[in-house]
Design a protein around this motif. Structure first.
Motif, short mmCIF file in Angstrom:
data_model
loop_
_atom_site.label_atom_id
_atom_site.label_comp_id
_atom_site.label_asym_id
_atom_site.label_seq_id
_atom_site.Cartn_x
_atom_site.Cartn_y
_atom_site.Cartn_z
N TYR A 87 0.84 -1.20 0.00
CA TYR A 87 0.00 0.00 0.00
C TYR A 87 0.87 1.26 0.00
N THR A 88 1.84 1.27 0.89
CA THR A 88 2.70 2.46 1.03
C THR A 88 3.59 2.67 -0.20
N ARG A 89 4.18 1.59 -0.72
CA ARG A 89 5.13 1.72 -1.83
C ARG A 89 4.46 1.84 -3.20
N GLU A 90 3.28 1.21 -3.37
CA GLU A 90 2.71 1.14 -4.71
C GLU A 90 1.31 1.74 -4.84
N VAL A 91 0.39 1.31 -4.01
CA VAL A 91 -1.01 1.71 -4.17
C VAL A 91 -1.19 3.21 -4.00
N GLN A 92 -0.66 3.76 -2.91
CA GLN A 92 -0.89 5.17 -2.59
C GLN A 92 -0.54 6.10 -3.75
N LYS A 93 0.57 5.85 -4.42
CA LYS A 93 0.99 6.77 -5.48
C LYS A 93 0.11 6.69 -6.73
N TYR A 94 -0.69 5.63 -6.85
CA TYR A 94 -1.57 5.52 -8.01
C TYR A 94 -3.02 5.89 -7.71
N LEU A 95 -3.31 6.25 -6.48
CA LEU A 95 -4.67 6.68 -6.15
C LEU A 95 -4.90 8.08 -6.71
N ALA A 96 -6.07 8.27 -7.31
CA ALA A 96 -6.42 9.56 -7.90
C ALA A 96 -6.68 10.58 -6.81
N LYS B 31 -15.15 11.91 -8.29
CA LYS B 31 -15.39 11.05 -9.45
C LYS B 31 -15.05 9.62 -9.08
N LYS B 32 -15.59 8.67 -9.84
CA LYS B 32 -15.25 7.26 -9.64
C LYS B 32 -13.90 6.98 -10.28
N HIS B 33 -13.08 6.20 -9.59
CA HIS B 33 -11.77 5.79 -10.09
C HIS B 33 -11.60 4.30 -9.81
N VAL B 34 -10.63 3.69 -10.46
CA VAL B 34 -10.32 2.28 -10.20
C VAL B 34 -8.82 2.11 -10.00
N ILE B 35 -8.49 1.06 -9.27
CA ILE B 35 -7.11 0.61 -9.16
C ILE B 35 -7.17 -0.91 -9.12
N MET B 36 -6.22 -1.56 -9.81
CA MET B 36 -6.19 -3.02 -9.81
C MET B 36 -5.00 -3.48 -8.98
N VAL B 37 -5.27 -4.40 -8.08
CA VAL B 37 -4.25 -4.97 -7.21
C VAL B 37 -4.14 -6.45 -7.55
N LYS C 196 -0.28 -21.94 -7.17
CA LYS C 196 -1.09 -20.89 -6.55
C LYS C 196 -2.15 -20.40 -7.52
N GLU C 197 -3.13 -19.71 -6.95
CA GLU C 197 -4.09 -19.00 -7.76
C GLU C 197 -3.70 -17.53 -7.73
N GLY C 198 -3.82 -16.88 -8.87
CA GLY C 198 -3.57 -15.45 -8.93
C GLY C 198 -4.89 -14.71 -8.89
N PHE C 199 -4.92 -13.61 -8.17
CA PHE C 199 -6.13 -12.81 -8.06
C PHE C 199 -5.86 -11.41 -8.59
N HIS C 200 -6.75 -10.92 -9.42
CA HIS C 200 -6.73 -9.52 -9.84
C HIS C 200 -7.96 -8.89 -9.21
N SER C 201 -7.74 -7.94 -8.32
CA SER C 201 -8.85 -7.27 -7.63
C SER C 201 -8.98 -5.85 -8.18
N LEU C 202 -10.14 -5.56 -8.74
CA LEU C 202 -10.42 -4.24 -9.24
C LEU C 202 -11.23 -3.50 -8.18
N ILE C 203 -10.63 -2.44 -7.65
CA ILE C 203 -11.26 -1.66 -6.59
C ILE C 203 -11.78 -0.36 -7.22
N THR C 204 -13.08 -0.15 -7.13
CA THR C 204 -13.69 1.09 -7.59
C THR C 204 -13.90 1.96 -6.36
N TYR C 205 -13.44 3.19 -6.46
CA TYR C 205 -13.46 4.09 -5.29
C TYR C 205 -13.73 5.52 -5.69
N LYS C 206 -14.04 6.32 -4.71
CA LYS C 206 -14.26 7.76 -4.88
C LYS C 206 -13.34 8.48 -3.93
#
Length: 98
Positions: free
Chosen positions: A16-25, A30-36, A88-98
């Motif tokens: 979250y700290t290294r990757e997700v935060q910098k890609y959050l709009a 408005k609605k935005h998405v991020i894929m984890v 393993k199983e790989g998961f792609h999670s699409l998070i829609t957020y505001k």
């Protein structure tokens, strides 16, 4: 099992700290998405909670909410035979957020 739970949460917090935060709009109402992307636990052969994915995606969602984002939806896709050994199983999670 608590050790693995804590380890999963620590890894997710780092992602979250290294990757997700910098890609959050920017918060613009408005609605935005991020894929984890993530993987299942190594021995995922039994019926029960997928603890690794649950701990990691829950921490990402919690941190986003702590940062003032509203989670609108979470969807995922699953890919079989992932990881170095294909166990393993790989998961792609699409998070829609505001």
């Amino acid at each position: 099992m608590v050790f693995f739970d804590n380890s999963n949460k620590t890894a997710a917090d780092s992602v979250y700290t290294r990757e997700v935060q910098k890609y959050l709009a920017e918060k613009d109402n408005k609605k935005h998405v991020i894929m984890v992307t993530s993987f299942s636990k190594f021995l995922n052969q039994s019926f029960g909670v997928e603890t690794q994915y649950t701990n990691q995606i829950d921490l990402i969602l919690s941190r986003m909410q702590d940062d003032g984002y509203e989670i609108l939806d979470v969807t995922h896709t699953t890919l079989q035979g992932q990881g170095i050994f294909g166990s393993k199983e790989g998961f792609h999670s699409l998070i829609t957020y505001k």
